[in-house]
Design a protein around this motif. Sequence first.
Motif, PDB file in Angstrom:
ATOM      1  N   VAL A   1       0.838  -1.204   0.000  1.00  0.00           N
ATOM      2  CA  VAL A   1       0.000   0.000   0.000  1.00  0.00           C
ATOM      3  C   VAL A   1       0.872   1.254   0.000  1.00  0.00           C
ATOM      4  O   VAL A   1       0.589   2.222  -0.720  1.00  0.00           O
ATOM      5  CB  VAL A   1      -0.962  -0.018   1.211  1.00  0.00           C
ATOM      6  CG1 VAL A   1      -1.602   1.339   1.428  1.00  0.00           C
ATOM      7  CG2 VAL A   1      -2.025  -1.076   1.022  1.00  0.00           C
ATOM      8  N   THR A   2       1.948   1.231   0.759  1.00  0.00           N
ATOM      9  CA  THR A   2       2.845   2.391   0.797  1.00  0.00           C
ATOM     10  C   THR A   2       3.507   2.619  -0.551  1.00  0.00           C
ATOM     11  O   THR A   2       3.627   3.755  -1.010  1.00  0.00           O
ATOM     12  CB  THR A   2       3.906   2.207   1.890  1.00  0.00           C
ATOM     13  OG1 THR A   2       3.251   2.054   3.139  1.00  0.00           O
ATOM     14  CG2 THR A   2       4.822   3.403   1.964  1.00  0.00           C
TER      15      THR A   2
ATOM     16  N   THR B   1       0.509   3.801  -3.158  1.00  0.00           N
ATOM     17  CA  THR B   1      -0.222   5.050  -2.942  1.00  0.00           C
ATOM     18  C   THR B   1       0.579   6.107  -2.192  1.00  0.00           C
ATOM     19  O   THR B   1       0.194   7.272  -2.190  1.00  0.00           O
ATOM     20  CB  THR B   1      -1.518   4.793  -2.152  1.00  0.00           C
ATOM     21  OG1 THR B   1      -1.179   4.317  -0.843  1.00  0.00           O
ATOM     22  CG2 THR B   1      -2.401   3.791  -2.856  1.00  0.00           C
TER      23      THR B   1
ATOM     24  N   TRP C   1       0.804   6.060   1.043  1.00  0.00           N
ATOM     25  CA  TRP C   1       0.174   6.159   2.362  1.00  0.00           C
ATOM     26  C   TRP C   1       1.041   5.442   3.390  1.00  0.00           C
ATOM     27  O   TRP C   1       1.500   4.326   3.179  1.00  0.00           O
ATOM     28  CB  TRP C   1      -1.217   5.530   2.329  1.00  0.00           C
ATOM     29  CG  TRP C   1      -1.955   5.673   3.616  1.00  0.00           C
ATOM     30  CD1 TRP C   1      -2.650   6.753   4.046  1.00  0.00           C
ATOM     31  CD2 TRP C   1      -2.076   4.680   4.643  1.00  0.00           C
ATOM     32  NE1 TRP C   1      -3.202   6.496   5.269  1.00  0.00           N
ATOM     33  CE2 TRP C   1      -2.860   5.241   5.663  1.00  0.00           C
ATOM     34  CE3 TRP C   1      -1.590   3.394   4.800  1.00  0.00           C
ATOM     35  CZ2 TRP C   1      -3.175   4.553   6.823  1.00  0.00           C
ATOM     36  CZ3 TRP C   1      -1.896   2.712   5.959  1.00  0.00           C
ATOM     37  CH2 TRP C   1      -2.682   3.287   6.949  1.00  0.00           C
ATOM     38  N   VAL C   2       1.271   6.106   4.525  1.00  0.00           N
ATOM     39  CA  VAL C   2       2.056   5.541   5.616  1.00  0.00           C
ATOM     40  C   VAL C   2       1.168   5.533   6.854  1.00  0.00           C
ATOM     41  O   VAL C   2       0.304   6.404   7.011  1.00  0.00           O
ATOM     42  CB  VAL C   2       3.326   6.390   5.863  1.00  0.00           C
ATOM     43  CG1 VAL C   2       4.147   5.840   6.991  1.00  0.00           C
ATOM     44  CG2 VAL C   2       4.161   6.468   4.603  1.00  0.00           C
TER      45      VAL C   2
ATOM     46  N   PRO D   1      -0.416   6.282  10.317  1.00  0.00           N
ATOM     47  CA  PRO D   1      -0.397   7.587  10.993  1.00  0.00           C
ATOM     48  C   PRO D   1       0.655   7.705  12.086  1.00  0.00           C
ATOM     49  O   PRO D   1       1.158   8.793  12.340  1.00  0.00           O
ATOM     50  CB  PRO D   1      -1.804   7.705  11.582  1.00  0.00           C
ATOM     51  CG  PRO D   1      -2.642   6.828  10.734  1.00  0.00           C
ATOM     52  CD  PRO D   1      -1.755   5.702  10.292  1.00  0.00           C
TER      53      PRO D   1
ATOM     54  N   ARG E   1       3.844   8.522  10.067  1.00  0.00           N
ATOM     55  CA  ARG E   1       3.720   9.502   8.990  1.00  0.00           C
ATOM     56  C   ARG E   1       4.544  10.760   9.238  1.00  0.00           C
ATOM     57  O   ARG E   1       5.124  11.328   8.332  1.00  0.00           O
ATOM     58  CB  ARG E   1       2.245   9.861   8.818  1.00  0.00           C
ATOM     59  CG  ARG E   1       1.959  10.670   7.591  1.00  0.00           C
ATOM     60  CD  ARG E   1       0.485  10.874   7.409  1.00  0.00           C
ATOM     61  NE  ARG E   1      -0.173   9.584   7.225  1.00  0.00           N
ATOM     62  CZ  ARG E   1      -1.403   9.328   7.627  1.00  0.00           C
ATOM     63  NH1 ARG E   1      -2.095  10.248   8.242  1.00  0.00           N
ATOM     64  NH2 ARG E   1      -1.941   8.154   7.420  1.00  0.00           N
TER      65      ARG E   1
ATOM     66  N   PRO F   1       8.611   7.906   1.451  1.00  0.00           N
ATOM     67  CA  PRO F   1       7.634   6.814   1.552  1.00  0.00           C
ATOM     68  C   PRO F   1       8.003   5.577   0.733  1.00  0.00           C
ATOM     69  O   PRO F   1       7.727   4.462   1.157  1.00  0.00           O
ATOM     70  CB  PRO F   1       6.332   7.431   1.038  1.00  0.00           C
ATOM     71  CG  PRO F   1       6.533   8.883   1.053  1.00  0.00           C
ATOM     72  CD  PRO F   1       7.988   9.139   0.999  1.00  0.00           C
TER      73      PRO F   1
END
Length: 148
Positions: free
Chosen positions: A21-22, A25, A27-28, A30, A33, A39
């Motif tokens: 996923v990282t 996208t 996204w890390v 929270p 982050r 990332p």
Amino acid sequence: MAWVVGANALLGVLAIVLGTVTLRTGWVLPTARRHVTRPRLHGVGVLLIGASLLLQSVLHFGVLPGVSWEARFYGGNALLLGGMLLLVLAHVLPLRRSERHARPSGPLRAPTAGAPAGAVLTRPEPPPDRRSSGTAPGPVRGCGSRRW
């Protein structure tokens, strides 16, 4: 002992999913982050750690019987330490800012009439910052905000 290996395999699958996923996208989680500056490096590190956990768990049950314990031990630890090194680098390395992101985007401006024949299209200069001119804007009236 099997529940420990099963929990290890579950954490490995979870780490592989989070790393994927990282990478896809950016996204890390929270909790990490705020500290992660790269990332993609973080995602690859989490993938390596997850692969190490899952590989050591699967090999515990003898799925690949021809592999010696030394190869399993050193291979799993190499993946784990490589992933941890990438996680540290993802936290320590500074942000990468390219020239393209540093300048605002806008329409390209054609060269002027007096420009040489090989002149290229350029971006217009950004407007000067009002705060640097020494005069601060007054409060915004009429919208209910109290910005000073």
